[in-house]
Structures are given as C-alpha cells and as structure tokens.
Design a protein around this motif. Sequence first.
Motif, PDB file in Angstrom:
ATOM      1  N   GLU A  71      56.031 -33.207  16.033  1.00 50.76           N
ATOM      2  CA  GLU A  71      56.033 -33.407  17.245  1.00 50.76           C
ATOM      3  C   GLU A  71      55.622 -32.322  18.186  1.00 50.76           C
ATOM      4  OE1 GLU A  71      58.975 -36.292  18.430  1.00 50.76           O
ATOM      5  OE2 GLU A  71      58.270 -37.657  16.859  1.00 50.76           O
ATOM      6  N   SER A  72      54.991 -31.243  18.047  1.00 54.13           N
ATOM      7  CA  SER A  72      54.737 -30.294  18.905  1.00 54.13           C
ATOM      8  C   SER A  72      53.267 -30.505  19.026  1.00 54.13           C
ATOM      9  CB  SER A  72      54.725 -28.981  17.978  1.00 54.13           C
ATOM     10  OG  SER A  72      56.322 -28.544  17.675  1.00 54.13           O
ATOM     11  N   GLU A  73      52.793 -29.734  20.148  1.00 56.55           N
ATOM     12  CA  GLU A  73      51.464 -29.675  20.454  1.00 56.55           C
ATOM     13  C   GLU A  73      50.875 -28.239  20.955  1.00 56.55           C
ATOM     14  OE1 GLU A  73      48.922 -32.915  23.274  1.00 56.55           O
ATOM     15  OE2 GLU A  73      50.364 -31.642  24.233  1.00 56.55           O
ATOM     16  N   ALA A  74      49.599 -28.115  20.573  1.00 52.42           N
ATOM     17  CA  ALA A  74      48.922 -26.620  20.870  1.00 52.42           C
ATOM     18  C   ALA A  74      47.731 -27.207  21.793  1.00 52.42           C
ATOM     19  CB  ALA A  74      48.800 -25.959  19.866  1.00 52.42           C
ATOM     20  N   LEU A  75      47.359 -26.516  22.833  1.00 54.86           N
ATOM     21  CA  LEU A  75      46.134 -26.813  23.571  1.00 54.86           C
ATOM     22  C   LEU A  75      45.407 -25.649  23.713  1.00 54.86           C
ATOM     23  CD1 LEU A  75      48.085 -28.250  26.637  1.00 54.86           C
ATOM     24  CD2 LEU A  75      46.966 -29.611  24.726  1.00 54.86           C
ATOM     25  N   PHE A  76      43.993 -25.860  23.513  1.00 52.29           N
ATOM     26  CA  PHE A  76      43.041 -24.664  23.445  1.00 52.29           C
ATOM     27  C   PHE A  76      41.879 -24.883  24.091  1.00 52.29           C
ATOM     28  CE2 PHE A  76      45.340 -25.029  19.420  1.00 52.29           C
ATOM     29  CZ  PHE A  76      45.777 -23.847  19.143  1.00 52.29           C
ATOM     30  N   TRP A  77      41.463 -24.224  25.039  1.00 54.86           N
ATOM     31  CA  TRP A  77      40.322 -24.255  26.052  1.00 54.86           C
ATOM     32  C   TRP A  77      39.037 -23.427  25.139  1.00 54.86           C
ATOM     33  CZ3 TRP A  77      39.950 -27.555  29.456  1.00 54.86           C
ATOM     34  CH2 TRP A  77      40.645 -27.580  30.473  1.00 54.86           C
ATOM     35  N   PHE A  78      38.057 -24.404  24.858  1.00 54.11           N
ATOM     36  CA  PHE A  78      36.873 -23.728  24.200  1.00 54.11           C
ATOM     37  C   PHE A  78      35.556 -23.798  25.472  1.00 54.11           C
ATOM     38  CE2 PHE A  78      38.825 -24.557  20.472  1.00 54.11           C
ATOM     39  CZ  PHE A  78      38.194 -24.181  19.587  1.00 54.11           C
ATOM     40  N   SER A 111      50.367 -37.216  23.133  1.00 53.91           N
ATOM     41  CA  SER A 111      50.897 -36.131  23.409  1.00 53.91           C
ATOM     42  C   SER A 111      52.372 -35.949  22.763  1.00 53.91           C
ATOM     43  CB  SER A 111      51.149 -35.976  25.096  1.00 53.91           C
ATOM     44  OG  SER A 111      49.912 -36.038  25.491  1.00 53.91           O
ATOM     45  N   ALA A 112      52.470 -34.540  22.478  1.00 58.37           N
ATOM     46  CA  ALA A 112      53.928 -34.477  21.633  1.00 58.37           C
ATOM     47  C   ALA A 112      54.909 -33.662  22.923  1.00 58.37           C
ATOM     48  CB  ALA A 112      53.627 -33.111  20.779  1.00 58.37           C
ATOM     49  N   ILE A 113      55.830 -33.850  22.358  1.00 58.71           N
ATOM     50  CA  ILE A 113      57.331 -33.345  23.199  1.00 58.71           C
ATOM     51  C   ILE A 113      57.167 -31.953  23.354  1.00 58.71           C
ATOM     52  CG2 ILE A 113      60.001 -33.287  23.035  1.00 58.71           C
ATOM     53  CD1 ILE A 113      59.712 -36.095  21.384  1.00 58.71           C
ATOM     54  N   HIS A 114      57.189 -31.024  22.323  1.00 55.77           N
ATOM     55  CA  HIS A 114      57.273 -29.611  22.325  1.00 55.77           C
ATOM     56  C   HIS A 114      56.053 -29.092  22.629  1.00 55.77           C
ATOM     57  CE1 HIS A 114      58.813 -25.644  21.729  1.00 55.77           C
ATOM     58  NE2 HIS A 114      57.920 -25.602  20.742  1.00 55.77           N
ATOM     59  N   GLU A 128      53.015 -23.297  25.697  1.00 60.38           N
ATOM     60  CA  GLU A 128      53.716 -23.162  27.041  1.00 60.38           C
ATOM     61  C   GLU A 128      53.250 -24.280  28.103  1.00 60.38           C
ATOM     62  OE1 GLU A 128      53.563 -19.114  27.446  1.00 60.38           O
ATOM     63  OE2 GLU A 128      54.668 -18.759  25.719  1.00 60.38           O
ATOM     64  N   GLY A 129      52.510 -25.299  27.681  1.00 60.88           N
ATOM     65  CA  GLY A 129      51.975 -25.985  28.490  1.00 60.88           C
ATOM     66  C   GLY A 129      50.831 -25.759  29.214  1.00 60.88           C
TER      67      GLY A 129
END
Length: 184
Positions: free
Chosen positions: A26-33, A92-95, A99-100
């Motif tokens: 339940e973690s999430e990572a976001l990446f811009w391409f 969407s994950a909790i953690h 860092e958002g």
Amino acid sequence: MQIHQLSLTYDEIEDRILLRVNTTDESEALFWFTRRMTFHILPTLPQVLAEQMALTAPMNTPMHSELVKGLFGELMGQELLQRSDFSTPYKSAIHSLTEGRPLLVTEIHLETQKNGHTLCVLSDRPADPQLKRSFQLHLTPQLLRGLLHLLEEVLPKSGWQAPIKAHKPDGSAALQSLPKGLLN
C-alpha cells in the motif's frame, strides 16, 4: 517493492505523462515522463520485452535470430496482455514513496536480469545533487507488457505524435495549429 498496479495518465497542464505505481504494501510512487523521455524509452520497451520472453522461453524454443526473438516476444506479449487486468480501477495508496510529488524522470536504466525480470531504475537530476531521487522497479514480463500497453493507450491523448508544421501554405506562422499543450 512489489508492484501491484500501474497507471498512466496524460496531464494536459503539465504536458507530461504521470506514471503511478501502487505496491502490495500500500505504498505509491509517482513519476513524470516528459515527451523526450517517453520517446527515448518507447522504442526500447519492445526490445526488452523480447529479451525477457527469450529468457523465460522453454529450453527447446529456438531463438536463432533477432527476428525470431521479436516474433516470439510479440506472440507471448499478446498472451500476457490477455491475462492482465485493465478493468480494476487504480487505487491510490496510503503511503507515498515520492513524498506526494512526482519524480521528474531524467534518467532511465533498464537491465534484463537472468530470471527474466527487468530492473528499471528511474532517477531525476535536480540542481542540488544531494536531493537526487532514484527508484528501482522490478518489472515482470507481464508488468512490462502492461506498461507498454498503457503507453500505447495514453500517447494519442497527449497529441505528441501529431506532425508539427513550421508554416502554413501562405507562409504565415502555424502556432495556432499546434496541438494544445505541446509548447509546455
């Protein structure tokens, strides 16, 4: 980090593609391409998938040429795609691992491993090298094929593939004919 879900969306305001990675814990990572990074990695993904397929193929499957490897990869890729779940909405994950805020991908390193998975390292290059962020994604053949499929779906929404003409036939500037958001 074991990947549970992937999501790709085009953000018209940012003129970037957002990759969201949800993990089993339940973690999430976001990446811009950016457009540049997307078109940098896009031709490589089918090749990497073909390498993965060749590594995971039964021992008696002949892989004498790159053509055979590519055809086998495409056939197996279609099978993986049929087994993938694209109907479950992304959750969407909790953690937040980033860092958002999404990491702006400026470096990509892909390495096919002996087990048939691909190590994908996504990094940024901020002005202050001490603030550099980097994430490792372990992509199974099914995840890589799903990522390629999601890219194929989101690219038409970006307008990035639209041809750009410098001038109209009458010689005037053609900026108004550019796809919306292309100049960002």
